[in-house]
Design a protein around this motif. Structure first.
Motif, PDB file in Angstrom:
ATOM      1  N   UNK A 107       0.837  -1.195   0.000  1.00 42.67           N
ATOM      2  CA  UNK A 107       0.000   0.000   0.000  1.00 42.67           C
ATOM      3  C   UNK A 107       0.868   1.239   0.000  1.00 42.67           C
ATOM      4  N   UNK A 108       0.433   2.252  -0.726  1.00 45.62           N
ATOM      5  CA  UNK A 108       1.190   3.506  -0.772  1.00 45.62           C
ATOM      6  C   UNK A 108       0.437   4.627  -0.065  1.00 45.62           C
ATOM      7  N   UNK A 109      -0.691   4.290   0.526  1.00 48.02           N
ATOM      8  CA  UNK A 109      -1.491   5.283   1.227  1.00 48.02           C
ATOM      9  C   UNK A 109      -2.601   4.584   1.980  1.00 48.02           C
ATOM     10  N   UNK A 110      -3.522   5.351   2.501  1.00 50.24           N
ATOM     11  CA  UNK A 110      -4.638   4.796   3.255  1.00 50.24           C
ATOM     12  C   UNK A 110      -5.652   4.154   2.320  1.00 50.24           C
ATOM     13  N   UNK A 111      -6.213   3.042   2.742  1.00 49.93           N
ATOM     14  CA  UNK A 111      -7.297   2.400   2.011  1.00 49.93           C
ATOM     15  C   UNK A 111      -8.588   2.977   2.564  1.00 49.93           C
ATOM     16  N   UNK A 112      -9.377   3.604   1.704  1.00 49.10           N
ATOM     17  CA  UNK A 112     -10.581   4.301   2.154  1.00 49.10           C
ATOM     18  C   UNK A 112     -11.861   3.512   1.904  1.00 49.10           C
TER      19      UNK A 112
END
Length: 53
Positions: A6-11
């Motif tokens: 992951x490169x960021x938050x999973x929304x």
């Protein structure tokens, strides 16, 4: 899924897959199938380009 990066938050809730970046599993499955079809697609495109010239 394992090894998903992951490169960021999973929304959005759901199952994600792919090395990088994580994708919804349905999109990952479609892209995996398309990836296996790339050689055939390139051959067909080259054939069409030759016919167009």
């Amino acid at each position: 899924m394992g090894m998903t990066g992951g490169t960021g938050s999973i929304t959005e809730p759901g199952v994600y897959a792919s090395p990088l970046p994580a994708q919804p599993v349905g999109q990952w499955r479609r892209n995996t199938v398309r990836y296996t079809q790339l050689d055939d697609i390139v051959k067909r495109l080259k054939h069409l380009e030759k016919r167009a010239h």
